[in-house]
Design an enzyme around this catalytic site. Structure first.
Site, short mmCIF file in Angstrom:
data_model
loop_
_atom_site.label_atom_id
_atom_site.label_comp_id
_atom_site.label_asym_id
_atom_site.label_seq_id
_atom_site.Cartn_x
_atom_site.Cartn_y
_atom_site.Cartn_z
N ASN A 72 8.47 -23.18 -1.05
CA ASN A 72 8.97 -22.04 -1.81
C ASN A 72 7.92 -21.57 -2.82
O ASN A 72 7.17 -22.38 -3.38
CB ASN A 72 10.32 -22.31 -2.46
CG ASN A 72 10.36 -23.55 -3.33
OD1 ASN A 72 9.64 -24.51 -3.10
ND2 ASN A 72 11.21 -23.54 -4.33
N GLU A 74 7.89 -19.13 -5.99
CA GLU A 74 8.68 -18.33 -6.93
C GLU A 74 7.80 -17.33 -7.66
O GLU A 74 6.57 -17.36 -7.56
CB GLU A 74 9.41 -19.27 -7.90
CG GLU A 74 10.40 -20.17 -7.15
CD GLU A 74 11.22 -21.07 -8.06
OE1 GLU A 74 10.90 -21.18 -9.26
OE2 GLU A 74 12.18 -21.67 -7.54
N CYS A 83 11.42 -18.36 0.08
CA CYS A 83 11.91 -19.69 0.44
C CYS A 83 10.90 -20.41 1.33
O CYS A 83 10.07 -19.79 2.02
CB CYS A 83 13.22 -19.58 1.20
SG CYS A 83 14.65 -19.22 0.16
N GLU A 85 11.45 -21.98 4.13
CA GLU A 85 11.65 -21.71 5.55
C GLU A 85 10.93 -20.43 5.96
O GLU A 85 10.32 -20.35 7.04
CB GLU A 85 13.15 -21.59 5.88
CG GLU A 85 13.95 -22.84 5.63
CD GLU A 85 14.51 -22.92 4.21
OE1 GLU A 85 13.86 -22.42 3.28
OE2 GLU A 85 15.60 -23.48 4.06
N CYS A 116 19.38 -21.80 2.99
CA CYS A 116 20.27 -20.79 2.41
C CYS A 116 20.69 -19.81 3.50
O CYS A 116 20.13 -19.81 4.61
CB CYS A 116 19.56 -20.06 1.26
SG CYS A 116 18.28 -18.91 1.80
N CYS A 119 17.95 -17.68 5.01
CA CYS A 119 17.02 -18.44 5.86
C CYS A 119 17.67 -18.84 7.18
O CYS A 119 16.98 -18.95 8.20
CB CYS A 119 16.48 -19.65 5.11
SG CYS A 119 15.25 -19.16 3.89
N1 THU Z 1 15.00 -22.41 -1.62
C1 THU Z 1 14.29 -22.58 -0.47
O1 THU Z 1 13.06 -22.61 -0.48
N2 THU Z 1 14.99 -22.68 0.69
C2 THU Z 1 16.34 -22.66 0.78
O2 THU Z 1 16.89 -22.65 1.87
C3 THU Z 1 17.15 -22.71 -0.44
C4 THU Z 1 16.44 -22.33 -1.69
C5 THU Z 1 14.26 -22.26 -2.88
C6 THU Z 1 14.33 -20.88 -3.47
C7 THU Z 1 14.07 -21.16 -4.92
O3 THU Z 1 12.66 -21.16 -5.13
C8 THU Z 1 14.60 -22.55 -5.14
O4 THU Z 1 14.78 -23.13 -3.87
C9 THU Z 1 15.92 -22.60 -5.89
O5 THU Z 1 16.86 -21.79 -5.29
#
Ligand code: THU
Length: 164
Positions: A72, A74, A83, A85, A116, A119
């Protein structure tokens, strides 16, 4: 599709698909799954997650056997973050891969961390209903699902073909 909503008698409440309980894992995993686990654990260390502090790694195996990984990333403008994925899928497509044969998501959560909703849809574009989706923490693979279990009755590329 496992649920039978459309052919239920009028007036009856259609049964909404319930995912079967996930397969909880214990013990050793296959060398192929271990390769995904190691790749996801390594890439997770490179996550850029200064805001949530929730680092995620994802690794997938494509139709050629190649492994692609992502973490991920941000952003100070929070919604712009991406994300793990999505990163792994972008790496696959950029490398010429077109199908996800197996994918693993790794994070330190309260129980298995599954992709999520967005994803799940991203995975759907390149995977089959039976494609395995594994959830791991940095120590082991915790649970395994199929895409169909995590995204039942889904919308995908074939859906669009109906109006071609
Ligand atoms: N996140 C992912 O990378 N993949 C997911 O399927 C769920 C959430 C990340 C997004 C964000 O940077 C952090 O987790 C918190 O939500």
């Amino acid at each position: 599709m496992s649920m039978r909503a459309l052919d239920s008698p009028a007036g009856r409440v259609p049964k909404i698909g319930h995912a079967r309980p996930c397969q909880h894992r214990a013990g050793p995993v296959s060398p192929e799954l271990d390769a995904l686990f190691q790749a996801a654990r390594t890439v997770r260390e490179r996550a850029h997650a200064p805001y949530s502090r929730f680092r995620v790694g994802a690794a997938l195996r494509d139709e050629t056997g190649a492994v692609h990984a992502g973490c991920n990333v941000e952003n100070a403008a929070y919604p712009v973050g991406t994300c793990a994925e999505g990163g792994a899928i972008s790496a696959m497509v950029a490398a010429g891969g077109r199908r996800i044969r197996e994918i693993l998501v790794l994070a330190e959560g309260d129980g298995p961390v599954t992709p999520c909703g967005a994803c799940r849809q991203r995975i759907r574009e390149f995977a089959d209903p039976a494609t395995p989706i594994h959830a791991a923490d940095p120590r082991r693979v915790l649970a395994s699902f199929t895409l169909e279990q995590l995204l039942p009755a889904s919308f995908g590329p074939e859906t669009l073909a109906g109006d071609a």
